[in-house]
Design an enzyme around this catalytic site. Structure first.
Site, short mmCIF file in Angstrom:
data_model
loop_
_atom_site.label_atom_id
_atom_site.label_comp_id
_atom_site.label_asym_id
_atom_site.label_seq_id
_atom_site.Cartn_x
_atom_site.Cartn_y
_atom_site.Cartn_z
N SER A 195 5.32 22.64 -112.29
CA SER A 195 4.23 23.01 -113.19
C SER A 195 3.32 21.82 -113.44
O SER A 195 3.65 20.68 -113.11
CB SER A 195 4.80 23.49 -114.52
OG SER A 195 5.33 22.37 -115.22
N LYS A 196 2.17 22.13 -114.03
CA LYS A 196 1.20 21.11 -114.39
C LYS A 196 1.87 20.06 -115.28
O LYS A 196 1.61 18.88 -115.18
CB LYS A 196 0.05 21.79 -115.12
CG LYS A 196 -1.17 20.96 -115.32
CD LYS A 196 -2.30 21.81 -115.85
CE LYS A 196 -2.36 21.80 -117.37
NZ LYS A 196 -2.50 20.49 -117.97
N ARG A 197 2.74 20.56 -116.15
CA ARG A 197 3.41 19.65 -117.09
C ARG A 197 4.31 18.64 -116.36
O ARG A 197 4.40 17.49 -116.76
CB ARG A 197 4.20 20.43 -118.13
CG ARG A 197 3.78 20.04 -119.54
CD ARG A 197 4.49 20.79 -120.65
NE ARG A 197 4.33 22.23 -120.52
CZ ARG A 197 5.35 23.08 -120.51
NH1 ARG A 197 6.59 22.64 -120.60
NH2 ARG A 197 5.14 24.37 -120.41
N GLY B 184 3.71 17.39 -113.49
CA GLY B 184 2.80 16.39 -112.96
C GLY B 184 2.43 15.37 -114.03
O GLY B 184 2.47 14.17 -113.80
N ASP B 185 2.11 15.87 -115.22
CA ASP B 185 1.74 14.96 -116.33
C ASP B 185 2.91 14.04 -116.67
O ASP B 185 2.75 12.85 -116.87
CB ASP B 185 1.36 15.76 -117.58
CG ASP B 185 0.13 16.62 -117.35
OD1 ASP B 185 -0.60 16.34 -116.37
OD2 ASP B 185 -0.09 17.59 -118.11
#
Ligand code: GLU
Length: 498
Positions: A259-261, A263-264
């Protein structure tokens, strides 16, 4: 083939991989690759997301043959512009008993969910059992239905899913897939505002656009029985596209969908390009801006869930088109590995023609050197670059005199012999006519030998003088490229600082 995204935000790695597999297959089969924008859900529509999809496809060089932007024989390719098409298909299903009007208000639906909620079934669905207890054209007397319609009572049209029937299809990756129809709810096909839902629109459009193959993410597998029933109900089942549900791209540890999270949290991009959320202004980093080459990005993506059966990992787009096959796409999810992604980029930068890397330098350098020098710098530094942002990091000192020189690294072993060596060397090279790396190196070493100095003891100081720190390609190549005057200037500047 079609890629049918909903314009709801940035394109995740998985989305681009879906595009890529569609694209490769279409080109391999001499077919058409169509981009259809599925924007029937106005509530999820995000400003700028459609343009973002075009920009991403352009950056990856995965341009469609037909799309809202370039048109084509089966347009319009944006579902919101096809609104008038779908109503009659929903109507046809009603007439044949395959769909029905449902008049339930949001409050009634809410009450139904509250009443039928159990521990095992926390969110009861409008299905073949529940529908018998709701207000729809299957339960109400025909006269009442007619009156409700005459009074313009808001309604939706729902599919009438059969009870306890086997629904199966052949998935190009998974083989035979079976469902029991009772597991699916009676999905809404047409909403109260006359807009179709995704389920109706996707089937009607795949039919009208003569789609032969449809690859999409695994998250759509549970919707397949509804779609198959629609293909059957419309009498189009023989024209149904061949489906492939692509496996997920997983977190690096394999525990769940990337998920995008993630990546962060882990410091890598999961979007193709930077995406700025128009509501929050928040920017999600993309591979492009991080310094990935599109060639490396698609090569890496292709290998996330597919290989050609050999050890080969580096493929150009043309090679992928030739080698790709759906039966080698893995059934299980593929773990994303950012180190591996960087490895692909490094390999691709190494293989890039020097002129292309030189072009990147030209774009950043204030002081332009002749083309021949630019390409030589490119060839010297390529090997050292993992990301495109490393290109300038490894080359700026060819264009600018270093402002900071790490004299502290020279000082501990500095002495008068070395100082004499460098002043003699600068005097000597002032006279040198033949200015090239080879001559410079041999002269430098001869002088060191004549003074009983080990070349290694003066090479590191020379590097720091020319570059400012202990980095960079061959030091005599650097001297050669920056030229006599600049070399002497940098040596003298550092001697003065020491
Ligand atoms: N519009 C769907 C999405 O956003 C497409 C699903 C499909 O390809 O059928 O992913």
């Amino acid at each position: 083939m079609r890629f049918a995204p909903s314009p709801t935000g940035g394109l995740h790695l998985g989305g681009v991989r879906t595009v890529l597999y569609n694209y490769l297959f279409a080109h391999q089969q001499d077919g058409q690759f169509i981009l259809r924008i599925e924007d029937t859900d106005q509530a999820r529509y995000v400003e700028g997301a459609e343009q973002y999809i075009y920009d991403c496809l352009a950056w990856c060089r995965l341009e469609p043959h037909e799309s809202p932007a370039v048109g084509g024989p089966y347009g319009p390719y944006r579902q919101s512009e096809r609104k008038s098409i779908y109503g009659k298909y929903a109507q046809q299903l009603i007439e044949q008993g395959h769909a029905y009007y449902a008049f339930d208000t949001p409050e009634e639906l809410e009450a139904m969910r509250a009443n039928f909620k159990t521990e095992e079934n926390p969110s009861p669905q409008y299905n073949h059992i529940i529908r018998k207890m709701m207000r729809n054209s299957l339960t109400l007397p025909p006269a009442e239905v007619e009156q409700l319609l005459k009074d313009h009572t808001p309604f939706v049209i729902r599919i009438n899913m059969p009870e306890n029937e086997d629904i199966s299809f052949h998935d190009m990756i998974r083989g035979e897939v079976h469902f029991n129809s009772s597991q699916s709810d009676d999905k809404v096909l047409l909403k109260a505002d006359g807009m179709p839902t995704y389920h109706l629109a996707v089937v009607v459009d795949d039919y009208l656009m003569k789609i032969t193959h449809a690859f999409r993410g695994e998250e759509w597998l549970p919707s397949a029985p509804v779609h198959i029933m629609l293909w059957r109900y419309f009498g189009w089942i023989n024209d149904m596209p061949q489906w492939a549900h692509l496996p997920l791209i997983l977190k690096p540890d394999g525990k769940g969908k990337l998920s995008k999270r993630d990546g962060d949290r882990l410091g890598f991009p999961v979007f193709a390009m930077d995406w700025k959320d128009p509501a929050s202004g928040e920017v999600t980093r993309g591979f492009k801006e991080m310094g990935f080459l599109p060639e490396a990005f698609i090569n890496m993506l292709a290998l996330l869930g597919w290989n050609d059966g050999t050890e080969k990992e580096l493929f150009s787009k043309e090679e992928l088109i030739a080698a790709f096959s759906m039966d080698r796409v893995h059934k299980n999810g593929a773990k994303f590995n950012f180190e591996k992604a960087k490895w692909f980029n490094h390999e691709w930068i190494k293989r890039m023609p020097d002129e292309i890397i030189a072009g990147k330098l030209r774009a950043q350098a204030k002081n332009k050197l002749p083309d021949e020098k630019m390409t030589r710098i490119a060839s010297l530094i390529k090997e050292r670059c993992t990301l495109l942002t490393d290109v300038w990091e490894n080359a700026w000192f060819f264009f600018e005199t270093p402002a900071d020189v790490d004299v502290d690294s020279i000082r501990p072993r500095w002495n008068s012999d070395k100082r004499n060596f460098f002043s003699e060397w600068t005097t000597e090279i002032k006279e040198t006519i033949e200015w090239n790396a080879m001559t410079l190196e041999s002269k430098f070493k001869e002088l060191a030998a004549s003074k009983n100095i080990k070349p290694g003891d003066v090479l590191l100081p020379l590097r720091i003088m020319l570059v400012g720190k202990k980095i960079g390609p061959g030091v005599f190549d650097i001297a050669d490229i920056i030229g006599k005057e600049e070399t002497i200037k940098r040596v003298e500047l550092t001697l003065a600082r020491l």
